[in-house]
Design a protein around this motif. Structure first.
Motif, mmCIF file in Angstrom:
data_model
loop_
_atom_site.group_PDB
_atom_site.id
_atom_site.type_symbol
_atom_site.label_atom_id
_atom_site.label_comp_id
_atom_site.label_asym_id
_atom_site.label_seq_id
_atom_site.Cartn_x
_atom_site.Cartn_y
_atom_site.Cartn_z
ATOM 1 N N GLU A 214 -14.522 1.412 1.169
ATOM 2 C CA GLU A 214 -13.932 1.753 -0.119
ATOM 3 C C GLU A 214 -12.941 0.701 -0.596
ATOM 4 O O GLU A 214 -12.896 0.381 -1.784
ATOM 5 C CB GLU A 214 -13.270 3.127 -0.046
ATOM 6 C CG GLU A 214 -14.217 4.258 0.276
ATOM 7 C CD GLU A 214 -15.416 4.343 -0.679
ATOM 8 O OE1 GLU A 214 -15.317 3.866 -1.823
ATOM 9 O OE2 GLU A 214 -16.464 4.871 -0.263
ATOM 10 N N PHE A 215 -12.151 0.139 0.311
ATOM 11 C CA PHE A 215 -11.219 -0.905 -0.105
ATOM 12 C C PHE A 215 -11.983 -2.100 -0.663
ATOM 13 O O PHE A 215 -11.541 -2.745 -1.626
ATOM 14 C CB PHE A 215 -10.333 -1.333 1.064
ATOM 15 C CG PHE A 215 -9.325 -2.395 0.689
ATOM 16 C CD1 PHE A 215 -8.170 -2.071 0.008
ATOM 17 C CD2 PHE A 215 -9.542 -3.729 1.009
ATOM 18 C CE1 PHE A 215 -7.244 -3.048 -0.352
ATOM 19 C CE2 PHE A 215 -8.628 -4.711 0.665
ATOM 20 C CZ PHE A 215 -7.479 -4.368 -0.014
ATOM 21 N N PHE A 216 -13.150 -2.389 -0.086
ATOM 22 C CA PHE A 216 -13.913 -3.527 -0.591
ATOM 23 C C PHE A 216 -14.423 -3.259 -2.006
ATOM 24 O O PHE A 216 -14.580 -4.200 -2.797
ATOM 25 C CB PHE A 216 -15.074 -3.863 0.345
ATOM 26 C CG PHE A 216 -15.686 -5.215 0.061
ATOM 27 C CD1 PHE A 216 -14.912 -6.368 0.096
ATOM 28 C CD2 PHE A 216 -17.028 -5.334 -0.244
ATOM 29 C CE1 PHE A 216 -15.460 -7.613 -0.170
ATOM 30 C CE2 PHE A 216 -17.593 -6.573 -0.511
ATOM 31 C CZ PHE A 216 -16.807 -7.715 -0.477
ATOM 32 N N LEU B 218 0.828 -1.203 0.000
ATOM 33 C CA LEU B 218 0.000 0.000 0.000
ATOM 34 C C LEU B 218 0.862 1.252 0.000
ATOM 35 O O LEU B 218 1.953 1.263 0.601
ATOM 36 C CB LEU B 218 -0.897 0.034 1.235
ATOM 37 C CG LEU B 218 -2.054 -0.953 1.316
ATOM 38 C CD1 LEU B 218 -2.451 -1.162 2.770
ATOM 39 C CD2 LEU B 218 -3.244 -0.415 0.528
ATOM 40 N N CYS B 219 0.346 2.308 -0.627
ATOM 41 C CA CYS B 219 0.961 3.629 -0.523
ATOM 42 C C CYS B 219 -0.116 4.661 -0.233
ATOM 43 O O CYS B 219 -1.188 4.665 -0.873
ATOM 44 C CB CYS B 219 1.673 4.007 -1.819
ATOM 45 S SG CYS B 219 3.358 3.366 -1.946
ATOM 46 N N ILE B 220 0.150 5.526 0.739
ATOM 47 C CA ILE B 220 -0.736 6.641 1.059
ATOM 48 C C ILE B 220 -0.115 7.905 0.481
ATOM 49 O O ILE B 220 1.014 8.279 0.836
ATOM 50 C CB ILE B 220 -0.934 6.801 2.578
ATOM 51 C CG1 ILE B 220 -1.446 5.494 3.185
ATOM 52 C CG2 ILE B 220 -1.881 7.958 2.872
ATOM 53 C CD1 ILE B 220 -2.815 5.063 2.697
ATOM 54 N N HIS B 221 -0.859 8.573 -0.403
ATOM 55 C CA HIS B 221 -0.380 9.789 -1.063
ATOM 56 C C HIS B 221 -1.063 10.999 -0.436
ATOM 57 O O HIS B 221 -2.267 10.960 -0.132
ATOM 58 C CB HIS B 221 -0.692 9.732 -2.558
ATOM 59 C CG HIS B 221 -0.058 8.579 -3.267
ATOM 60 N ND1 HIS B 221 1.127 8.682 -3.969
ATOM 61 C CD2 HIS B 221 -0.456 7.285 -3.379
ATOM 62 C CE1 HIS B 221 1.425 7.509 -4.501
ATOM 63 N NE2 HIS B 221 0.487 6.633 -4.154
ATOM 64 N N VAL C 146 -4.323 1.768 9.158
ATOM 65 C CA VAL C 146 -5.728 1.351 9.062
ATOM 66 C C VAL C 146 -5.968 0.588 7.770
ATOM 67 O O VAL C 146 -6.602 -0.488 7.767
ATOM 68 C CB VAL C 146 -6.653 2.577 9.164
ATOM 69 C CG1 VAL C 146 -8.091 2.196 8.811
ATOM 70 C CG2 VAL C 146 -6.600 3.170 10.564
ATOM 71 N N MET C 147 -5.484 1.111 6.649
ATOM 72 C CA MET C 147 -5.679 0.428 5.371
ATOM 73 C C MET C 147 -4.990 -0.933 5.368
ATOM 74 O O MET C 147 -5.518 -1.912 4.817
ATOM 75 C CB MET C 147 -5.148 1.286 4.227
ATOM 76 C CG MET C 147 -5.984 2.506 3.904
ATOM 77 S SD MET C 147 -7.661 2.134 3.305
ATOM 78 C CE MET C 147 -7.316 1.176 1.846
ATOM 79 N N ASP C 148 -3.849 -1.030 5.989
ATOM 80 C CA ASP C 148 -3.148 -2.316 6.046
ATOM 81 C C ASP C 148 -3.931 -3.314 6.891
ATOM 82 O O ASP C 148 -4.011 -4.505 6.553
ATOM 83 C CB ASP C 148 -1.740 -2.129 6.612
ATOM 84 C CG ASP C 148 -0.887 -3.364 6.422
ATOM 85 O OD1 ASP C 148 -0.554 -3.679 5.258
ATOM 86 O OD2 ASP C 148 -0.576 -4.035 7.432
ATOM 87 N N ALA D 45 -11.146 9.136 13.611
ATOM 88 C CA ALA D 45 -10.560 7.790 13.544
ATOM 89 C C ALA D 45 -11.608 6.744 13.200
ATOM 90 O O ALA D 45 -11.360 5.822 12.406
ATOM 91 C CB ALA D 45 -9.881 7.450 14.867
ATOM 92 N N ASP D 46 -12.795 6.877 13.794
ATOM 93 C CA ASP D 46 -13.857 5.913 13.487
ATOM 94 C C ASP D 46 -14.340 6.061 12.047
ATOM 95 O O ASP D 46 -14.581 5.063 11.358
ATOM 96 C CB ASP D 46 -15.027 6.103 14.455
ATOM 97 C CG ASP D 46 -14.748 5.543 15.842
ATOM 98 O OD1 ASP D 46 -13.768 4.781 15.984
ATOM 99 O OD2 ASP D 46 -15.506 5.876 16.774
ATOM 100 N N ASN D 47 -14.484 7.293 11.578
ATOM 101 C CA ASN D 47 -14.900 7.496 10.193
ATOM 102 C C ASN D 47 -13.857 6.971 9.216
ATOM 103 O O ASN D 47 -14.202 6.426 8.160
ATOM 104 C CB ASN D 47 -15.174 8.979 9.932
ATOM 105 C CG ASN D 47 -16.546 9.406 10.432
ATOM 106 O OD1 ASN D 47 -17.498 8.646 10.397
ATOM 107 N ND2 ASN D 47 -16.636 10.631 10.929
ATOM 108 N N LEU D 48 -12.602 7.126 9.568
ATOM 109 C CA LEU D 48 -11.546 6.573 8.732
ATOM 110 C C LEU D 48 -11.663 5.054 8.650
ATOM 111 O O LEU D 48 -11.559 4.464 7.573
ATOM 112 C CB LEU D 48 -10.170 6.969 9.286
ATOM 113 C CG LEU D 48 -8.960 6.235 8.686
ATOM 114 C CD1 LEU D 48 -8.859 6.496 7.185
ATOM 115 C CD2 LEU D 48 -7.673 6.662 9.395
ATOM 116 N N ALA D 49 -11.913 4.404 9.775
ATOM 117 C CA ALA D 49 -11.966 2.941 9.803
ATOM 118 C C ALA D 49 -13.088 2.401 8.920
ATOM 119 O O ALA D 49 -12.875 1.509 8.093
ATOM 120 C CB ALA D 49 -12.139 2.454 11.243
#
Length: 529
Positions: free
Chosen positions: A251-253, A141-144, A165-167, A241-245
């Motif tokens: 979105e990843f799905f 993964l890369c976060i830009h 979180v994404m990982d 943090a919760d909204n990010l999770a």
């Protein structure tokens, strides 16, 4: 893509008292359904729930490529109309149609589909306005992000938190649950890792994913964009943090779905992505904001409805929640494999994929009918249902020695239902009192169903399917002893999955149902012996 459900929409769908309990009572002599939030007099309930007209299904023709471009420009500029689709799906449609565009329109489409780092001169102003900072990456993964300007993260450690979180989401969905990883994009974004961009999305969008390069069959690579800070001033529900999770999981799905079929029915794409939020961040419960537009509280709306105004596709994550609470989380993966387009996949559309998966589990229609009947008591139907408000029913009546019969009739669209409740008067005491039910529905080939639930005073339920003949008619007799029975509910179900497919609609298989507005009725009669 995740979106707010507005208060106005909720009121319009369920009404001011729509979360009242589906209970019946007369002069406080008969209790409500076990597990409900209270007792409602059936006379009051009928006044609150008049026979409403069936909803108008959104079966509009697929927009032209030029129309899709106009909509996408409006959505990404933050000027979305209530009738506009989500950013994820409008970008998917634009990406699939852009070959039909020429000249300036094609250049505008390419700019909208470009990554933020490619869009400094984007006429929509969606690209980064300053040079990208060094991305934060791991092996997959890369976060830009940018370090300055309105798109900058709220703190220096926020990009690293997004990566963590994404990982974790990747680990849960791909490594733990067995889904395919997103299709590789080569070296787009500067490296072979999956790319996620942080961008100020203005408070109306949590995030989105966009398809980018077609691979085998209907699979494709892509990238995701998440809001850069989930500031509470823009996203007042939950913490950043919760909204990010939950947004990362949702979105990843979508990116994972593109590894199966990027052109799958939109209701399945959004409902399973919203269901995935519960696997990623069950403590947040953000997907409960969509409950008012689920079939628990809007049973008259078809399961496969994709609404550009009301978001039913988000609310019906509860159907997947119902199925996986009984058959395990792996059921959704099996459904996506059946919907997938690669060599060992099923290459089916959403409902035929589900029919295949449920074939040895009683079948789709039986599971769907029991789901609709169970929605009257969410505490029993769902793992966290005890925290859901009690839904309303279409009609209710207390029957007595003096008033022994009641008939209800209605029309029901495909993959929708209507429920009615009958309560025994306190004087119907003793084993001799029964309730004889007569159901009339459409022809059996259209998959009608009727489910009778006897709600006992000890909290238990007796669930009985009514056997319908070829004409769609059936009978059932159950106990109506007020010493044991609190209420009897009857759920009438239009389980039709018959379509004329490929008609450019937003329903399953892009089709039109053959069996909408089917007529149903139930007649209840108190009997002795």
């Amino acid at each position: 893509m995740r979106r707010f459900v507005t208060t106005a929409m909720t009121i319009a769908l369920v009404g001011g008292a729509a979360l009242a309990a589906p209970a019946v009572a007369a002069d406080n002599e008969s209790p409500g359904l076990p597990g409900s939030a209270g007792v409602v007099d059936p006379g009051d309930l009928l006044e609150l729930t008049p026979e409403a007209p069936l909803p108008v299904l959104e079966e509009e023709l697929e927009p032209t490529a030029s129309e899709t471009l106009t909509t996408a420009r409006r959505v990404l500029a933050g000027n979305a109309r209530p009738s506009d689709p989500s950013a994820t799906l409008v970008l998917r449609d634009l990406w699939m149609q852009k070959a039909q565009l020429r000249g300036a329109e094609r250049r505008q489409a390419d700019a909208l589909l470009a990554r933020p780092t490619d869009g400094i001169t984007d006429p929509q102003g969606f690209g980064y306005s300053v040079a990208e900072a060094p991305p934060v990456c791991n092996t997959r993964l890369c976060i830009h992000y940018v370090a300055t300007g309105t798109d900058a993260p709220p703190s220096p450690d926020w990009p690293a938190q997004n990566l963590a979180v994404m990982d974790s989401v990747w680990t849960t969905i791909v490594d733990g649950m067995g889904y395919r990883a997103p299709v590789r994009d080569g070296s787009r974004g500067g490296s072979p890792q999956f790319d996620v961009y942080l961008k100020d999305l203005g408070g109306s969008l949590y995030g989105f994913c966009a398809g980018e390069r077609r691979a085998k069959k209907r699979t494709a690579s892509g990238y995701c964009v998440l809001d850069n800070d989930f500031a509470t001033s823009q996203f007042p529900n939950n913490t950043p943090a919760d909204n990010l999770a939950v947004t990362a999981g949702h979105e990843f799905f979508h990116a994972v779905q593109y590894a199966y079929d990027y052109a799958e029915d939109p209701w399945m794409m959004e409902s399973t992505a919203t269901w995935m939020e519960e696997r990623i961040a069950t403590h947040v419960n953000d997907n409960r904001q969509y409950l008012p537009v689920s079939q628990i509280y809007a049973p008259q709306v078809p399961l496969d409805a994709f609404s550009r105004t009301n978001g039913f596709q988000y609310g019906n994550w509860v159907f997947w929640e119902y199925l996986t609470s009984r058959y395990g989380n792996g059921l959704v993966l099996k459904a996506w494999k059946q919907a997938g387009t690669l060599r060992r996949d099923g290459d089916k559309y959403s409902l035929t994929a589900l029919q295949k998966v449920l074939r040895k589990k009683g079948g789709f229609h039986k599971n769907y009918a029991r789901f609709t009947a169970g929605n009257l008591t969410p505490a029993v139907n769902f793992p966290e249902g005890a925290e859901y408000p009690g839904p309303k029913v279409r009609g209710a009546k207390v029957l007595s020695k003096r008033k022994r019969t009641k008939r209800f009739g209605t029309r029901i669209n495909h993959l929708a239902s209507a429920s009615y409740v009958f309560g025994p008067h306190a004087r119907l005491s003793g084993k001799k009192w029964n309730l004889a039910l007569q159901v009339r529905g459409p022809a059996k080939r259209t998959s009608p169903a009727a489910v009778v639930v006897v709600h006992l005073l000890n909290g238990k339920k007796q669930v009985k399917m009514v056997r319908l003949n070829r004409a769609g008619d059936g009978h059932k007799k159950v106990s109506f002893d007020s010493r044991r029975v609190g209420a009897v509910s009857v759920t009438l179900v239009n389980g039709s999955t018959r379509y004329r497919c490929n008609r450019d609609t937003v329903l399953a298989c892009g089709g039109k149902s053959l069996d909408d507005r089917a007529r149903f009725s139930v007649k209840a009669r108190v009997t002795r012996g």
